[in-house]
Scaffold this active site. Structure first.
Site, short mmCIF file in Angstrom:
data_model
loop_
_atom_site.label_atom_id
_atom_site.label_comp_id
_atom_site.label_asym_id
_atom_site.label_seq_id
_atom_site.Cartn_x
_atom_site.Cartn_y
_atom_site.Cartn_z
N THR A 186 1.99 -5.35 4.07
CA THR A 186 2.78 -6.51 3.65
C THR A 186 2.21 -7.10 2.37
OG1 THR A 186 3.50 -7.03 5.86
CG2 THR A 186 3.27 -8.89 4.38
N ARG A 214 13.19 -5.72 15.82
CA ARG A 214 11.98 -6.55 15.87
C ARG A 214 11.78 -7.28 14.53
NH1 ARG A 214 7.10 -6.71 12.61
NH2 ARG A 214 5.41 -7.46 13.91
N THR A 237 -0.82 -11.51 6.67
CA THR A 237 -0.54 -10.09 6.94
C THR A 237 -1.32 -9.67 8.18
OG1 THR A 237 -0.74 -7.81 6.14
CG2 THR A 237 -2.35 -9.39 5.28
N GLY A 240 1.90 -9.16 13.46
CA GLY A 240 2.75 -10.33 13.32
C GLY A 240 2.95 -11.14 14.59
#
Ligand code: ASP
Length: 320
Positions: A186, A214, A237, A240
């Site tokens: 990310t 998701r 990051t 999650g």
């Protein structure tokens, strides 16, 4: 480096420099010097440097923190080294579903998108949602439709596909595992501009092999992304689900705003909490004074810092 409970948190915090500050990340995870080839090491460093330079140039001209974080994240989205935009990971169905968010610390305006498949730069769509739409969060085909209406570049979904990610997806599919402890890629940026305002932006492809549409923390305002001039701006990051359960980015800001904690202590404590839930990853964060930095509980995190005083540095591994 601070050892807490059974996990190590690596953190680096600077006190408030004069003028603007910009921090970026390109994901945290199993990023180790011995497992990274020289080309990847150099390529990631170059990409981080370019993103820092793009955002810094705007901040140096007196442009807003919002402009800077968007410019930095757009470059990282277009770069296949990172799990955002082009180079995003694949879902269990073998497609790329992209999430992004942006928040303005001055007004607490926010925009987020999830599971989009056609908008080239998800962070710019998040900004359009924030600036032009009546809503905070849009998803799927409707979000892409809004992007097209706003004149944002639309691409064929194949634009996001890169062969290395496909290979990782096939490897995971064939082994029957799920991407919870791999290399999160990310991207994100936080900044404080010369007017003293904060902004945060995050963009991701999520986790390899994700199913059932998701959605991770990145586009969840308050979890993976948050900005409040009175507290802090943060981009996260990592795994999650844990960052959502910790309300991570909002929690850091609240500790600074309500408990008057120094930013580094607040962020390290929240990262410690995430670790105690079983989560892994990292954050970049900046407060209203311009003090900022990062912390992570993984072996490495792609990251960078630039300040008005001429600092521009990037780092990948935990030992640098
Ligand atoms: N936090 C992201 C997610 O859970 C993944 C990442 O950081 O790479 O979707």
């Amino acid at each position: 480096m601070t050892a807490k409970r059974d996990h190590i948190i690596i953190s680096h915090w600077i006190s408030a420099p004069d003028g603007w500050t910009l921090l970026i990340h390109g994901g945290a995870g199993q990023i180790r010097r011995e497992a990274t080839d020289a080309a990847t090491d150099a390529g990631v460093r170059d990409a981080l440097r370019l993103a820092l330079e793009a955002g810094s140039a705007l901040l140096a001209e007196g442009k807003s923190a919002l402009d800077a974080v968007e410019a930095a994240v757009r470059l990282l989205e277009d770069d296949p080294y990172f799990n955002a935009g082009r180079g995003a990971v694949f879902t269990a169905d073998g497609v790329n579903e992209l999430d992004a968010a942006m928040m303005d610390g001055a007004t607490r305006s926010a925009g987020a998108v999830s599971a989009i498949t056609r908008t080239r730069n998800p962070v710019s769509l998040a900004r359009a949602v924030m600036a032009k739409g009546p809503h905070v969060m849009l998803s799927g085909a409707g979000a892409d439709r809004f992007a097209a209406e706003q004149g944002l570049e639309q691409v064929d979904p194949s634009w996001f596909r890169v062969e290395e990610r496909w290979r990782q997806f096939e490897e995971m599919r064939d082994s029957g595992t799920f991407d919870v402890d791999l290399k999160y890629g990310t991207v994100g940026a936080v900044a404080r501009d010369v007017q003293g305002h904060l902004a945060a932006a995050t963009s991701t492809g999520g986790l390899t092999g994700k199913r059932w549409n998701r959605i991770g923390d990145s586009p969840v305002i308050g979890a993976g992304t948050w900005a409040d001039d009175r507290g802090a701006a943060t981009s996260c990051t990592g795994s999650g689900e844990h960052f959502i359960r910790a309300g991570a980015a909002h929690e850091i800001s609240s500790r600074v705003r309500l408990a008057d904690e120094p930013l580094g202590l607040a962020a390290d404590a929240v990262m410690d909490d995430i670790g105690s839930l079983g989560g892994t990853g990292g954050v970049i964060s900046i407060d209203g004074s311009g003090a900022g930095g990062w912390c992570f509980n993984t072996p490495g995190m792609y990251r960078g810092l630039a300040t008005a005083s001429g600092v521009l540095c990037v780092a990948l591994y935990g030992d640098e």
